[in-house]
Every structure is written in structure tokens, then in C-alpha cells.
Design a protein around this motif. Structure first.
Motif, PDB file in Angstrom:
ATOM      1  N   GLU A   1       0.830  -1.206   0.000  1.00 36.70           N
ATOM      2  CA  GLU A   1       0.000   0.000   0.000  1.00 36.70           C
ATOM      3  C   GLU A   1       0.867   1.260   0.000  1.00 36.70           C
ATOM      4  O   GLU A   1       0.620   2.192  -0.762  1.00 36.70           O
ATOM      5  CB  GLU A   1      -0.898  -0.022   1.236  1.00 36.70           C
ATOM      6  CG  GLU A   1      -1.807   1.170   1.381  1.00 36.70           C
ATOM      7  CD  GLU A   1      -2.607   1.095   2.671  1.00 36.70           C
ATOM      8  OE1 GLU A   1      -2.652   2.110   3.381  1.00 36.70           O
ATOM      9  OE2 GLU A   1      -3.170   0.023   2.961  1.00 36.70           O
ATOM     10  N   MET A   2       1.881   1.282   0.842  1.00 42.01           N
ATOM     11  CA  MET A   2       2.756   2.449   0.932  1.00 42.01           C
ATOM     12  C   MET A   2       3.493   2.700  -0.385  1.00 42.01           C
ATOM     13  O   MET A   2       3.731   3.849  -0.757  1.00 42.01           O
ATOM     14  CB  MET A   2       3.772   2.264   2.064  1.00 42.01           C
ATOM     15  CG  MET A   2       3.159   2.315   3.436  1.00 42.01           C
ATOM     16  SD  MET A   2       4.308   1.812   4.740  1.00 42.01           S
ATOM     17  CE  MET A   2       5.538   3.096   4.636  1.00 42.01           C
ATOM     18  N   LEU A   3       3.862   1.631  -1.078  1.00 42.57           N
ATOM     19  CA  LEU A   3       4.628   1.752  -2.316  1.00 42.57           C
ATOM     20  C   LEU A   3       3.741   1.903  -3.550  1.00 42.57           C
ATOM     21  O   LEU A   3       4.243   2.178  -4.639  1.00 42.57           O
ATOM     22  CB  LEU A   3       5.520   0.522  -2.501  1.00 42.57           C
ATOM     23  CG  LEU A   3       6.618   0.340  -1.457  1.00 42.57           C
ATOM     24  CD1 LEU A   3       7.252  -1.031  -1.587  1.00 42.57           C
ATOM     25  CD2 LEU A   3       7.649   1.435  -1.577  1.00 42.57           C
ATOM     26  N   GLY A   4       2.439   1.694  -3.367  1.00 43.99           N
ATOM     27  CA  GLY A   4       1.533   1.764  -4.504  1.00 43.99           C
ATOM     28  C   GLY A   4       1.732   0.627  -5.474  1.00 43.99           C
ATOM     29  O   GLY A   4       1.640   0.787  -6.685  1.00 43.99           O
ATOM     30  N   THR A   5       2.014  -0.537  -4.929  1.00 41.47           N
ATOM     31  CA  THR A   5       2.270  -1.714  -5.758  1.00 41.47           C
ATOM     32  C   THR A   5       1.451  -2.884  -5.225  1.00 41.47           C
ATOM     33  O   THR A   5       0.588  -2.707  -4.374  1.00 41.47           O
ATOM     34  CB  THR A   5       3.785  -2.016  -5.791  1.00 41.47           C
ATOM     35  OG1 THR A   5       4.034  -2.999  -6.782  1.00 41.47           O
ATOM     36  CG2 THR A   5       4.317  -2.470  -4.455  1.00 41.47           C
ATOM     37  N   THR A   6       1.742  -4.062  -5.690  1.00 36.02           N
ATOM     38  CA  THR A   6       1.008  -5.254  -5.255  1.00 36.02           C
ATOM     39  C   THR A   6       1.887  -6.137  -4.386  1.00 36.02           C
ATOM     40  O   THR A   6       3.125  -6.087  -4.488  1.00 36.02           O
ATOM     41  CB  THR A   6       0.549  -6.083  -6.467  1.00 36.02           C
ATOM     42  OG1 THR A   6       1.717  -6.567  -7.152  1.00 36.02           O
ATOM     43  CG2 THR A   6      -0.296  -5.256  -7.421  1.00 36.02           C
ATOM     44  N   PRO A   7       1.266  -6.980  -3.566  1.00 39.96           N
ATOM     45  CA  PRO A   7       2.065  -7.960  -2.825  1.00 39.96           C
ATOM     46  C   PRO A   7       2.871  -8.861  -3.766  1.00 39.96           C
ATOM     47  O   PRO A   7       3.990  -9.260  -3.445  1.00 39.96           O
ATOM     48  CB  PRO A   7       1.013  -8.751  -2.044  1.00 39.96           C
ATOM     49  CG  PRO A   7      -0.097  -7.772  -1.833  1.00 39.96           C
ATOM     50  CD  PRO A   7      -0.136  -6.978  -3.127  1.00 39.96           C
ATOM     51  N   GLY A   8       2.326  -9.137  -4.944  1.00 39.26           N
ATOM     52  CA  GLY A   8       3.048  -9.957  -5.921  1.00 39.26           C
ATOM     53  C   GLY A   8       4.365  -9.332  -6.344  1.00 39.26           C
ATOM     54  O   GLY A   8       5.359 -10.036  -6.541  1.00 39.26           O
ATOM     55  N   PHE A   9       4.388  -8.010  -6.483  1.00 36.68           N
ATOM     56  CA  PHE A   9       5.631  -7.326  -6.832  1.00 36.68           C
ATOM     57  C   PHE A   9       6.649  -7.512  -5.710  1.00 36.68           C
ATOM     58  O   PHE A   9       7.824  -7.801  -5.971  1.00 36.68           O
ATOM     59  CB  PHE A   9       5.381  -5.840  -7.090  1.00 36.68           C
ATOM     60  CG  PHE A   9       6.622  -5.078  -7.456  1.00 36.68           C
ATOM     61  CD1 PHE A   9       7.194  -5.214  -8.707  1.00 36.68           C
ATOM     62  CD2 PHE A   9       7.226  -4.241  -6.541  1.00 36.68           C
ATOM     63  CE1 PHE A   9       8.351  -4.516  -9.040  1.00 36.68           C
ATOM     64  CE2 PHE A   9       8.377  -3.540  -6.859  1.00 36.68           C
ATOM     65  CZ  PHE A   9       8.943  -3.676  -8.123  1.00 36.68           C
ATOM     66  N   LEU A  10       6.208  -7.371  -4.467  1.00 35.71           N
ATOM     67  CA  LEU A  10       7.120  -7.567  -3.335  1.00 35.71           C
ATOM     68  C   LEU A  10       7.625  -9.007  -3.289  1.00 35.71           C
ATOM     69  O   LEU A  10       8.800  -9.245  -3.017  1.00 35.71           O
ATOM     70  CB  LEU A  10       6.434  -7.194  -2.031  1.00 35.71           C
ATOM     71  CG  LEU A  10       6.139  -5.702  -1.867  1.00 35.71           C
ATOM     72  CD1 LEU A  10       5.293  -5.465  -0.625  1.00 35.71           C
ATOM     73  CD2 LEU A  10       7.408  -4.900  -1.825  1.00 35.71           C
ATOM     74  N   ARG A  11       6.758  -9.966  -3.571  1.00 32.01           N
ATOM     75  CA  ARG A  11       7.202 -11.370  -3.609  1.00 32.01           C
ATOM     76  C   ARG A  11       8.244 -11.569  -4.708  1.00 32.01           C
ATOM     77  O   ARG A  11       9.218 -12.308  -4.527  1.00 32.01           O
ATOM     78  CB  ARG A  11       6.016 -12.310  -3.820  1.00 32.01           C
ATOM     79  CG  ARG A  11       5.225 -12.596  -2.555  1.00 32.01           C
ATOM     80  CD  ARG A  11       4.226 -13.721  -2.746  1.00 32.01           C
ATOM     81  NE  ARG A  11       3.132 -13.350  -3.636  1.00 32.01           N
ATOM     82  CZ  ARG A  11       2.035 -12.712  -3.255  1.00 32.01           C
ATOM     83  NH1 ARG A  11       1.860 -12.365  -2.004  1.00 32.01           N
ATOM     84  NH2 ARG A  11       1.095 -12.431  -4.135  1.00 32.01           N
ATOM     85  N   SER A  12       8.062 -10.891  -5.846  1.00 34.63           N
ATOM     86  CA  SER A  12       9.033 -11.037  -6.941  1.00 34.63           C
ATOM     87  C   SER A  12      10.402 -10.480  -6.544  1.00 34.63           C
ATOM     88  O   SER A  12      11.435 -11.016  -6.957  1.00 34.63           O
ATOM     89  CB  SER A  12       8.526 -10.368  -8.220  1.00 34.63           C
ATOM     90  OG  SER A  12       8.529  -8.959  -8.108  1.00 34.63           O
TER      91      SER A  12
END
Length: 106
Positions: free
Chosen positions: A27-38
Motif C-alpha cells: 500500500e505504501m509503495l503503490g504496488t502489489t504484494p506480488g511485486f514484493l514477492r518477486s
């Protein structure tokens, strides 16, 4: 406070304290959990795990993730973005160490 544990406030200034859940970090980064997992799979950031096995991110890791998102948004492939960020991080550390050495030698 549970015996043997530090209060959360003791970690406010700790850049490496894993304070953010995956959902909050995304949420803070404006991205998805999937991006963080990648980013975890690419070994750019390896978040700590809570007792329940959930990923927890530090402010330092969020800065790296934000930089990765910036590069990817500009069209850089994820693996190349990770290499760029690793090199930028190494350069920043080398510059910091050089500055310390210069101070000691003055």
C-alpha cells in the motif's frame, strides 16, 4: 509488554526493524504484494518472517523496493533493476566507508 521483549517504540529509528506487513508495504509503495514477492524471489530484499510466517519489511527494504518499482516503471527488466540497485547500494556503502576513513586520517 511481554517479558523479554522491547517496546515497539524502541525501534522507531531502526532502519532495519521489520515493522511493515506485506499488505501495508504494498500500500505504501503503490504496488502489489506480488511485486514484493518477486523482489524476494529475485533476492533483492529478503524480508524477515513473523512467528506466523508472514513477511515483514523494514524501511530500508521499502526504499529498495521503491527504487525497484521506479526502475521497472521506466521499462527496466526486473532482474536488471535488481542488479542496478545492488550496485547502487554497494557504491553508497563504499562512499560511506571512504568518508569515515578520511575523517579518521585527518
Amino acid at each position: 509488554m511481554i517479558s523479554g521483549q522491547e517496546p515497539e517504540a524502541a525501534h522507531f529509528d531502526d532502519e532495519d526493524y521489520p515493522a511493515y506487513t506485506m499488505g501495508r508495504a504494498a500500500e505504501m509503495l503503490g504496488t502489489t504484494p506480488g511485486f514484493l514477492r518477486s523482489l524476494d524471489e529475485a533476492k533483492l530484499i529478503q524480508p524477515q518472517r513473523s512467528e506466523g510466517g508472514h513477511r515483514r519489511y523494514s524501511r530500508y527494504q521499502l526504499r529498495l523496493a521503491a527504487r525497484a518499482r521506479e526502475l521497472v516503471d521506466q521499462g527496466t527488466a526486473l532482474d536488471a533493476a535488481c542488479r542496478i540497485i545492488a550496485l547502487e547500494d554497494q557504491l553508497a556503502e563504499a562512499l560511506r566507508l571512504n568518508a569515515e576513513l578520511r575523517e579518521q586520517n585527518q
